[in-house]
Scaffold this motif. Structure first.
Motif, PDB file in Angstrom:
ATOM      1  N   ARG A  38      66.215 -78.136  24.062  1.00 23.66           N
ATOM      2  CA  ARG A  38      67.573 -78.131  24.612  1.00 23.66           C
ATOM      3  C   ARG A  38      68.502 -78.961  23.732  1.00 23.66           C
ATOM      4  NH1 ARG A  38      66.591 -81.770  30.111  1.00 23.66           N
ATOM      5  NH2 ARG A  38      66.351 -83.806  29.065  1.00 23.66           N
ATOM      6  N   ARG A  39      69.779 -78.588  23.808  1.00 22.09           N
ATOM      7  CA  ARG A  39      70.822 -79.353  23.125  1.00 22.09           C
ATOM      8  C   ARG A  39      71.905 -79.663  24.134  1.00 22.09           C
ATOM      9  NH1 ARG A  39      72.623 -76.564  18.150  1.00 22.09           N
ATOM     10  NH2 ARG A  39      71.074 -77.851  17.068  1.00 22.09           N
ATOM     11  N   ALA A  40      72.017 -80.931  24.454  1.00 22.02           N
ATOM     12  CA  ALA A  40      73.071 -81.379  25.359  1.00 22.02           C
ATOM     13  C   ALA A  40      74.374 -81.570  24.588  1.00 22.02           C
ATOM     14  CB  ALA A  40      72.655 -82.692  26.017  1.00 22.02           C
ATOM     15  N   LYS A  43      74.856 -83.972  21.450  1.00 18.10           N
ATOM     16  CA  LYS A  43      73.547 -84.513  21.071  1.00 18.10           C
ATOM     17  C   LYS A  43      72.778 -83.522  20.210  1.00 18.10           C
ATOM     18  CE  LYS A  43      73.008 -87.510  25.096  1.00 18.10           C
ATOM     19  NZ  LYS A  43      72.102 -87.921  26.206  1.00 18.10           N
ATOM     20  N   GLN A  44      71.715 -84.002  19.583  1.00 18.89           N
ATOM     21  CA  GLN A  44      70.856 -83.129  18.796  1.00 18.89           C
ATOM     22  C   GLN A  44      69.897 -82.364  19.700  1.00 18.89           C
ATOM     23  OE1 GLN A  44      68.962 -85.671  15.883  1.00 18.89           O
ATOM     24  NE2 GLN A  44      70.619 -85.347  14.419  1.00 18.89           N
ATOM     25  N   ARG A  45      69.402 -81.267  19.170  1.00 18.16           N
ATOM     26  CA  ARG A  45      68.421 -80.491  19.927  1.00 18.16           C
ATOM     27  C   ARG A  45      67.138 -81.298  20.073  1.00 18.16           C
ATOM     28  NH1 ARG A  45      68.149 -74.369  18.328  1.00 18.16           N
ATOM     29  NH2 ARG A  45      67.539 -75.238  16.303  1.00 18.16           N
ATOM     30  N   GLU A  46      66.519 -81.235  21.239  1.00 12.49           N
ATOM     31  CA  GLU A  46      65.321 -82.014  21.512  1.00 12.49           C
ATOM     32  C   GLU A  46      64.269 -81.149  22.194  1.00 12.49           C
ATOM     33  OE1 GLU A  46      66.179 -85.186  24.257  1.00 12.49           O
ATOM     34  OE2 GLU A  46      66.776 -83.818  25.861  1.00 12.49           O
ATOM     35  N   LEU A  47      63.029 -81.584  22.020  1.00 14.42           N
ATOM     36  CA  LEU A  47      61.914 -80.920  22.675  1.00 14.42           C
ATOM     37  C   LEU A  47      61.966 -81.162  24.177  1.00 14.42           C
ATOM     38  CD1 LEU A  47      59.005 -79.624  22.597  1.00 14.42           C
ATOM     39  CD2 LEU A  47      58.174 -81.983  22.447  1.00 14.42           C
ATOM     40  N   VAL A  48      61.713 -80.101  24.946  1.00 18.60           N
ATOM     41  CA  VAL A  48      61.564 -80.232  26.392  1.00 18.60           C
ATOM     42  C   VAL A  48      60.091 -80.099  26.774  1.00 18.60           C
ATOM     43  CG1 VAL A  48      62.160 -79.265  28.634  1.00 18.60           C
ATOM     44  CG2 VAL A  48      63.881 -79.334  26.803  1.00 18.60           C
ATOM     45  N   ALA A  49      59.486 -78.991  26.343  1.00 16.12           N
ATOM     46  CA  ALA A  49      58.091 -78.741  26.698  1.00 16.12           C
ATOM     47  C   ALA A  49      57.509 -77.700  25.762  1.00 16.12           C
ATOM     48  CB  ALA A  49      57.976 -78.257  28.140  1.00 16.12           C
ATOM     49  N   THR A  50      56.199 -77.790  25.555  1.00 15.79           N
ATOM     50  CA  THR A  50      55.509 -76.782  24.764  1.00 15.79           C
ATOM     51  C   THR A  50      54.240 -76.349  25.478  1.00 15.79           C
ATOM     52  OG1 THR A  50      54.256 -78.422  23.500  1.00 15.79           O
ATOM     53  CG2 THR A  50      56.363 -77.697  22.558  1.00 15.79           C
ATOM     54  N   THR A  52      50.548 -74.220  24.367  1.00 13.03           N
ATOM     55  CA  THR A  52      49.789 -73.575  23.309  1.00 13.03           C
ATOM     56  C   THR A  52      49.293 -72.198  23.754  1.00 13.03           C
ATOM     57  OG1 THR A  52      47.646 -74.433  24.008  1.00 13.03           O
ATOM     58  CG2 THR A  52      49.009 -75.849  22.575  1.00 13.03           C
ATOM     59  N   ARG A  53      48.689 -71.493  22.821  1.00 10.49           N
ATOM     60  CA  ARG A  53      48.101 -70.191  23.147  1.00 10.49           C
ATOM     61  C   ARG A  53      46.990 -70.356  24.172  1.00 10.49           C
ATOM     62  NH1 ARG A  53      47.685 -69.290  16.874  1.00 10.49           N
ATOM     63  NH2 ARG A  53      48.109 -71.531  17.091  1.00 10.49           N
ATOM     64  N   GLY A  54      46.385 -71.528  24.189  1.00 13.48           N
ATOM     65  CA  GLY A  54      45.341 -71.817  25.176  1.00 13.48           C
ATOM     66  C   GLY A  54      45.868 -72.476  26.441  1.00 13.48           C
ATOM     67  N   SER A  55      47.213 -72.520  26.564  1.00 14.03           N
ATOM     68  CA  SER A  55      47.902 -73.052  27.754  1.00 14.03           C
ATOM     69  C   SER A  55      47.808 -74.562  27.923  1.00 14.03           C
ATOM     70  CB  SER A  55      47.420 -72.348  29.034  1.00 14.03           C
ATOM     71  OG  SER A  55      47.799 -70.980  29.002  1.00 14.03           O
ATOM     72  N   THR A  56      47.578 -75.270  26.838  1.00 15.03           N
ATOM     73  CA  THR A  56      47.719 -76.720  26.872  1.00 15.03           C
ATOM     74  C   THR A  56      49.204 -77.058  26.804  1.00 15.03           C
ATOM     75  OG1 THR A  56      45.593 -77.076  25.795  1.00 15.03           O
ATOM     76  CG2 THR A  56      47.192 -78.872  25.687  1.00 15.03           C
ATOM     77  N   THR A  57      49.641 -77.960  27.671  1.00 11.36           N
ATOM     78  CA  THR A  57      51.068 -78.251  27.773  1.00 11.36           C
ATOM     79  C   THR A  57      51.407 -79.663  27.301  1.00 11.36           C
ATOM     80  OG1 THR A  57      50.807 -78.944  30.075  1.00 11.36           O
ATOM     81  CG2 THR A  57      51.385 -76.647  29.675  1.00 11.36           C
ATOM     82  N   ASN A  58      52.662 -79.828  26.932  1.00 12.16           N
ATOM     83  CA  ASN A  58      53.182 -81.120  26.499  1.00 12.16           C
ATOM     84  C   ASN A  58      54.632 -81.191  26.963  1.00 12.16           C
ATOM     85  OD1 ASN A  58      53.179 -83.631  24.913  1.00 12.16           O
ATOM     86  ND2 ASN A  58      54.652 -82.546  23.631  1.00 12.16           N
ATOM     87  N   TYR A  59      55.055 -82.386  27.419  1.00 15.02           N
ATOM     88  CA  TYR A  59      56.395 -82.539  27.972  1.00 15.02           C
ATOM     89  C   TYR A  59      57.087 -83.764  27.397  1.00 15.02           C
ATOM     90  CZ  TYR A  59      54.788 -79.297  31.561  1.00 15.02           C
ATOM     91  OH  TYR A  59      54.297 -78.202  32.224  1.00 15.02           O
ATOM     92  N   ALA A  60      58.397 -83.665  27.285  1.00 15.51           N
ATOM     93  CA  ALA A  60      59.194 -84.847  26.995  1.00 15.51           C
ATOM     94  C   ALA A  60      59.107 -85.796  28.184  1.00 15.51           C
ATOM     95  CB  ALA A  60      60.643 -84.451  26.749  1.00 15.51           C
ATOM     96  N   ASP A  61      59.147 -87.084  27.905  1.00 18.84           N
ATOM     97  CA  ASP A  61      59.043 -88.074  28.980  1.00 18.84           C
ATOM     98  C   ASP A  61      60.139 -87.872  30.025  1.00 18.84           C
ATOM     99  OD1 ASP A  61      57.944 -90.855  26.878  1.00 18.84           O
ATOM    100  OD2 ASP A  61      56.830 -89.235  27.841  1.00 18.84           O
ATOM    101  N   SER A  62      61.300 -87.428  29.599  1.00 23.89           N
ATOM    102  CA  SER A  62      62.442 -87.311  30.502  1.00 23.89           C
ATOM    103  C   SER A  62      62.277 -86.206  31.541  1.00 23.89           C
ATOM    104  CB  SER A  62      63.716 -87.056  29.698  1.00 23.89           C
ATOM    105  OG  SER A  62      63.594 -85.870  28.924  1.00 23.89           O
ATOM    106  N   VAL A  63      61.339 -85.294  31.321  1.00 26.21           N
ATOM    107  CA  VAL A  63      61.178 -84.183  32.262  1.00 26.21           C
ATOM    108  C   VAL A  63      59.802 -84.160  32.930  1.00 26.21           C
ATOM    109  CG1 VAL A  63      62.796 -82.821  30.897  1.00 26.21           C
ATOM    110  CG2 VAL A  63      60.327 -82.465  30.595  1.00 26.21           C
TER     111      VAL A  63
END
Length: 113
Positions: A38-40, A43-50, A52-63
């Motif tokens: 997202r880009r607020a 502000k610069q664009r930032e990672l929200v969540a990812t 993987t192909r195996g459905s492993t997830t990762n999130y920004a602390d803010s969300v």
């Protein structure tokens, strides 16, 4: 032609929920990890969540604890469920196919206080 098409954005009150969808064409979805960024305003664009192909997830602390990323391999679609939205979540949200660095055009989410 590869396309990533976001949908589901809009205006919501603080505390509300939205679900974003990103439909991905071709074999790109199957061969790629997927992400939401997202880009607020101002502000610069930032990672929200990812995810993987195996459905492993990762999130920004803010969300963490509020947003959930999932993928439906049968529909070539990645989702971002956003709950307990805050005004600071207001941004243009982008879908990305990570390995090939293809981006969607973005979709606006506005959270009013």
């Amino acid at each position: 032609q590869v396309q990533l098409v976001e949908s589901g954005g809009g205006l919501v009150q603080a505390g509300g929920s939205l679900r974003l969808s990103c439909a991905v064409s071709g074999r790109i979805f199957r061969d790629n990890d997927m992400g939401w960024y997202r880009r607020a305003p101002g502000k610069q664009r930032e990672l929200v969540a990812t995810i993987t192909r195996g459905s492993t997830t990762n999130y920004a602390d803010s969300v963490k604890g509020r947003f959930t990323i999932t993928r439906d391999n049968a529909k070539n679609t990645v989702y971002l469920q956003m709950n307990s939205l805050k005004p600071e979540d207001t941004a243009v949200y982008y879908c990305k196919a990570d390995q090939v660095s293809y981006w969607g055009k973005g979709i606006l989410v506005t959270v009013s206080s």
